[in-house]
Design a protein around this motif. Structure first.
Motif, PDB file in Angstrom:
ATOM      1  N   ALA A  64      59.863  40.920  44.801  1.00 60.57           N
ATOM      2  CA  ALA A  64      58.654  40.787  43.954  1.00 60.57           C
ATOM      3  C   ALA A  64      58.397  41.086  43.064  1.00 60.57           C
ATOM      4  CB  ALA A  64      58.589  38.947  44.843  1.00 60.57           C
ATOM      5  N   LYS A  65      57.866  41.241  41.734  1.00 59.85           N
ATOM      6  CA  LYS A  65      57.427  41.665  40.952  1.00 59.85           C
ATOM      7  C   LYS A  65      55.940  40.997  41.356  1.00 59.85           C
ATOM      8  CE  LYS A  65      56.140  42.428  35.927  1.00 59.85           C
ATOM      9  NZ  LYS A  65      56.633  42.400  35.051  1.00 59.85           N
ATOM     10  N   ILE A  66      54.413  41.486  41.627  1.00 55.16           N
ATOM     11  CA  ILE A  66      53.865  41.302  41.868  1.00 55.16           C
ATOM     12  C   ILE A  66      52.987  41.254  40.048  1.00 55.16           C
ATOM     13  CG2 ILE A  66      51.101  41.216  43.265  1.00 55.16           C
ATOM     14  CD1 ILE A  66      52.995  41.244  45.459  1.00 55.16           C
ATOM     15  N   ALA A  67      52.081  40.671  39.428  1.00 56.09           N
ATOM     16  CA  ALA A  67      51.217  40.931  38.326  1.00 56.09           C
ATOM     17  C   ALA A  67      49.778  40.859  39.056  1.00 56.09           C
ATOM     18  CB  ALA A  67      51.741  39.536  38.025  1.00 56.09           C
ATOM     19  N   GLY A  68      49.103  40.796  40.158  1.00 55.92           N
ATOM     20  CA  GLY A  68      48.169  40.509  40.195  1.00 55.92           C
ATOM     21  C   GLY A  68      47.403  39.489  41.211  1.00 55.92           C
ATOM     22  N   ILE A  69      46.356  39.655  41.699  1.00 56.77           N
ATOM     23  CA  ILE A  69      45.951  38.632  41.895  1.00 56.77           C
ATOM     24  C   ILE A  69      44.423  38.101  41.977  1.00 56.77           C
ATOM     25  CG2 ILE A  69      44.951  38.402  44.576  1.00 56.77           C
ATOM     26  CD1 ILE A  69      47.704  38.986  44.988  1.00 56.77           C
ATOM     27  N   MET A  70      44.857  36.554  41.568  1.00 57.72           N
ATOM     28  CA  MET A  70      43.505  35.542  41.218  1.00 57.72           C
ATOM     29  C   MET A  70      42.423  36.026  41.784  1.00 57.72           C
ATOM     30  SD  MET A  70      44.485  32.610  39.131  1.00 57.72           S
ATOM     31  CE  MET A  70      43.476  32.290  38.372  1.00 57.72           C
ATOM     32  N   VAL A  71      41.244  36.340  41.771  1.00 56.08           N
ATOM     33  CA  VAL A  71      39.990  36.062  42.519  1.00 56.08           C
ATOM     34  C   VAL A  71      39.206  34.991  41.989  1.00 56.08           C
ATOM     35  CG1 VAL A  71      38.532  37.238  43.207  1.00 56.08           C
ATOM     36  CG2 VAL A  71      40.491  38.853  43.156  1.00 56.08           C
ATOM     37  N   GLU A  72      38.999  34.091  43.005  1.00 58.24           N
ATOM     38  CA  GLU A  72      38.563  32.030  42.148  1.00 58.24           C
ATOM     39  C   GLU A  72      38.178  31.653  42.782  1.00 58.24           C
ATOM     40  OE1 GLU A  72      41.446  27.911  41.653  1.00 58.24           O
ATOM     41  OE2 GLU A  72      42.437  29.982  40.867  1.00 58.24           O
ATOM     42  N   GLN A  73      36.858  31.018  42.157  1.00 53.83           N
ATOM     43  CA  GLN A  73      35.540  30.503  42.727  1.00 53.83           C
ATOM     44  C   GLN A  73      36.468  29.105  43.453  1.00 53.83           C
ATOM     45  OE1 GLN A  73      33.668  27.823  39.621  1.00 53.83           O
ATOM     46  NE2 GLN A  73      32.375  26.933  41.213  1.00 53.83           N
ATOM     47  N   GLN A  74      36.395  28.750  44.761  1.00 55.70           N
ATOM     48  CA  GLN A  74      36.421  28.258  45.818  1.00 55.70           C
ATOM     49  C   GLN A  74      35.645  26.899  45.101  1.00 55.70           C
ATOM     50  OE1 GLN A  74      38.276  29.018  49.527  1.00 55.70           O
ATOM     51  NE2 GLN A  74      37.871  27.114  50.191  1.00 55.70           N
ATOM     52  N   MET A  75      36.338  25.548  44.545  1.00 57.71           N
ATOM     53  CA  MET A  75      35.778  24.420  44.644  1.00 57.71           C
ATOM     54  C   MET A  75      35.109  23.302  45.574  1.00 57.71           C
ATOM     55  SD  MET A  75      35.401  24.717  41.497  1.00 57.71           S
ATOM     56  CE  MET A  75      34.429  23.953  40.914  1.00 57.71           C
ATOM     57  N   ALA A  76      34.581  23.232  45.630  1.00 54.53           N
ATOM     58  CA  ALA A  76      33.794  22.049  46.485  1.00 54.53           C
ATOM     59  C   ALA A  76      35.014  20.935  46.563  1.00 54.53           C
ATOM     60  CB  ALA A  76      32.362  21.182  46.645  1.00 54.53           C
ATOM     61  N   PRO A  77      35.251  20.277  48.247  1.00 56.20           N
ATOM     62  CA  PRO A  77      35.891  18.560  48.368  1.00 56.20           C
ATOM     63  C   PRO A  77      36.237  18.011  47.185  1.00 56.20           C
ATOM     64  CG  PRO A  77      35.312  19.717  50.915  1.00 56.20           C
ATOM     65  CD  PRO A  77      34.508  20.726  49.631  1.00 56.20           C
ATOM     66  N   GLY A  78      37.167  16.939  47.051  1.00 59.70           N
ATOM     67  CA  GLY A  78      36.593  16.124  46.354  1.00 59.70           C
ATOM     68  C   GLY A  78      37.957  15.561  45.652  1.00 59.70           C
ATOM     69  N   GLN A 113      42.953  46.067  45.641  1.00 63.44           N
ATOM     70  CA  GLN A 113      41.842  45.954  45.960  1.00 63.44           C
ATOM     71  C   GLN A 113      39.890  46.187  46.500  1.00 63.44           C
ATOM     72  OE1 GLN A 113      43.820  48.631  49.319  1.00 63.44           O
ATOM     73  NE2 GLN A 113      42.790  46.259  50.835  1.00 63.44           N
ATOM     74  N   ASP A 114      39.918  47.275  45.344  1.00 67.51           N
ATOM     75  CA  ASP A 114      39.031  47.286  44.988  1.00 67.51           C
ATOM     76  C   ASP A 114      38.153  46.744  43.977  1.00 67.51           C
ATOM     77  OD1 ASP A 114      38.447  49.734  46.863  1.00 67.51           O
ATOM     78  OD2 ASP A 114      39.135  51.177  45.437  1.00 67.51           O
ATOM     79  N   GLU A 115      39.219  46.039  42.989  1.00 72.86           N
ATOM     80  CA  GLU A 115      38.621  45.469  41.244  1.00 72.86           C
ATOM     81  C   GLU A 115      38.931  43.958  42.489  1.00 72.86           C
ATOM     82  OE1 GLU A 115      41.964  45.346  38.698  1.00 72.86           O
ATOM     83  OE2 GLU A 115      41.112  47.039  37.955  1.00 72.86           O
ATOM     84  N   ALA A 116      39.159  43.720  43.526  1.00 67.85           N
ATOM     85  CA  ALA A 116      39.286  41.699  43.690  1.00 67.85           C
ATOM     86  C   ALA A 116      37.562  42.442  44.548  1.00 67.85           C
ATOM     87  CB  ALA A 116      40.485  42.384  44.913  1.00 67.85           C
ATOM     88  N   ALA A 117      37.593  43.892  44.782  1.00 66.01           N
ATOM     89  CA  ALA A 117      36.393  42.770  45.917  1.00 66.01           C
ATOM     90  C   ALA A 117      34.853  43.051  44.472  1.00 66.01           C
ATOM     91  CB  ALA A 117      35.935  44.548  46.637  1.00 66.01           C
ATOM     92  N   ARG A 118      34.725  43.798  43.502  1.00 66.95           N
ATOM     93  CA  ARG A 118      33.726  43.898  42.304  1.00 66.95           C
ATOM     94  C   ARG A 118      33.770  42.637  42.239  1.00 66.95           C
ATOM     95  NH1 ARG A 118      35.969  49.228  41.514  1.00 66.95           N
ATOM     96  NH2 ARG A 118      37.460  48.544  39.824  1.00 66.95           N
ATOM     97  N   ALA A 119      35.973  41.882  41.876  1.00 66.60           N
ATOM     98  CA  ALA A 119      36.267  40.491  41.327  1.00 66.60           C
ATOM     99  C   ALA A 119      34.654  39.933  41.858  1.00 66.60           C
ATOM    100  CB  ALA A 119      36.873  39.949  40.636  1.00 66.60           C
ATOM    101  N   ALA A 120      34.884  39.518  43.595  1.00 65.43           N
ATOM    102  CA  ALA A 120      33.805  38.260  44.368  1.00 65.43           C
ATOM    103  C   ALA A 120      32.929  38.604  44.111  1.00 65.43           C
ATOM    104  CB  ALA A 120      34.365  39.208  45.728  1.00 65.43           C
ATOM    105  N   GLU A 121      32.208  39.835  44.160  1.00 67.73           N
ATOM    106  CA  GLU A 121      30.658  39.903  43.551  1.00 67.73           C
ATOM    107  C   GLU A 121      30.511  39.249  42.067  1.00 67.73           C
ATOM    108  OE1 GLU A 121      28.080  41.706  45.589  1.00 67.73           O
ATOM    109  OE2 GLU A 121      29.744  40.743  47.003  1.00 67.73           O
ATOM    110  N   THR A 122      30.966  39.154  41.195  1.00 70.41           N
ATOM    111  CA  THR A 122      30.985  38.154  39.540  1.00 70.41           C
ATOM    112  C   THR A 122      31.175  36.965  39.852  1.00 70.41           C
ATOM    113  OG1 THR A 122      33.131  39.369  38.940  1.00 70.41           O
ATOM    114  CG2 THR A 122      31.119  40.799  38.940  1.00 70.41           C
ATOM    115  N   THR A 123      32.338  36.578  40.760  1.00 76.68           N
ATOM    116  CA  THR A 123      32.882  35.630  40.241  1.00 76.68           C
ATOM    117  C   THR A 123      31.643  34.298  41.628  1.00 76.68           C
ATOM    118  OG1 THR A 123      34.714  36.334  40.396  1.00 76.68           O
ATOM    119  CG2 THR A 123      35.388  33.325  41.039  1.00 76.68           C
TER     120      THR A 123
END
Length: 213
Positions: free
Chosen positions: A91-105, A31-41
């Motif tokens: 289920a094996k969870i290898a991680g969570i992707m924290v990803e830029q949400q692209m604009a609609p198109g 969870q902490d990695e996800a929060a930090r990644a949010a700031e950089t992404t």
């Protein structure tokens, strides 16, 4: 030969190597990695589970969109994990992707499969939910050149949405041709790939982005 399903992050790496644009993303293990990644992404974000046991992430509650803060990213990590384990215990969870949400198109699909009679073929069509609703696709046997790719695009019933529908500005057809060509070249030349899907590939007035692979 054993077939292996690549994770979305592994699929992104293949696309990037071929010059196909993908969103900015970071893989978080906590969870902490996800929060930090949010700031950089950068916001807004979408977070997605990475699991070899989950093919359709949305069905498992493994996708959260519209994340706009570190606190929301922190909470989404826990929510996704709980949803996925409830849907598929163990289920094996290898991680969570924290990803830029692209604009609609305009959402398109670019996919390939190995046909027992014809060999490798490529499919282009309207993507997202529309691919199952109206089945507006065009198919060719590989290899294909630029002119043939352009013909595939223009024979789609939805091509008017690309060319400029009801006075709207046309979308970037040239970028679409380049991306299809790159994906087709990757698939045709790599014997280890038996099939692939980019859905959706989001097309804009300038450029495009592969949002899921």
């Amino acid at each position: 030969m054993t077939r292996t399903l690549l994770s979305e992050a592994e699929g992104y790496a293949l696309l990037v190597a071929r010059g196909i644009p993908v969103p900015r993303y970071v893989i978080a293990a906590t969870q902490d990695e996800a929060a930090r990644a949010a700031e950089t992404t950068g916001y807004p974000l979408v977070m997605k589970v990475i699991s070899p046991d989950i093919v359709h992430k949305s069905d498992a509650g493994g996708v959260v969109t519209g994340i706009s803060s570190k606190a929301e990213a922190h909470a989404a990590f826990d929510r996704i994990t709980r949803n996925v384990l409830a849907y598929h215990p163990g289920a094996k969870i290898a991680g969570i992707m924290v990803e830029q949400q692209m604009a609609p198109g305009l959402e398109l699909i670019v996919g390939g499969k190995t046909d027992p009679a014809f060999g490798k073929v490529i499919t282009v069509g309207l993507g997202g939910k529309m691919v199952e609703l109206i089945r507006d696709v065009s198919i060719r046997v590989l290899p294909v050149g630029e002119g043939e790719i352009r013909g595939m695009i223009r024979e789609l019933r939805g091509y008017r949405l690309i060319a400029g529908f009801r006075g709207e500005m046309p979308l970037d057809e040239a970028a679409l041709v380049r991306i299809i060509g790159a994906a087709a070249g990757m698939f045709y030349s790599d014997g280890s790939i038996s099939e692939f899907d980019i859905n959706p590939l989001v097309l804009y007035k300038e450029g495009a982005c592969a949002v899921d692979a």
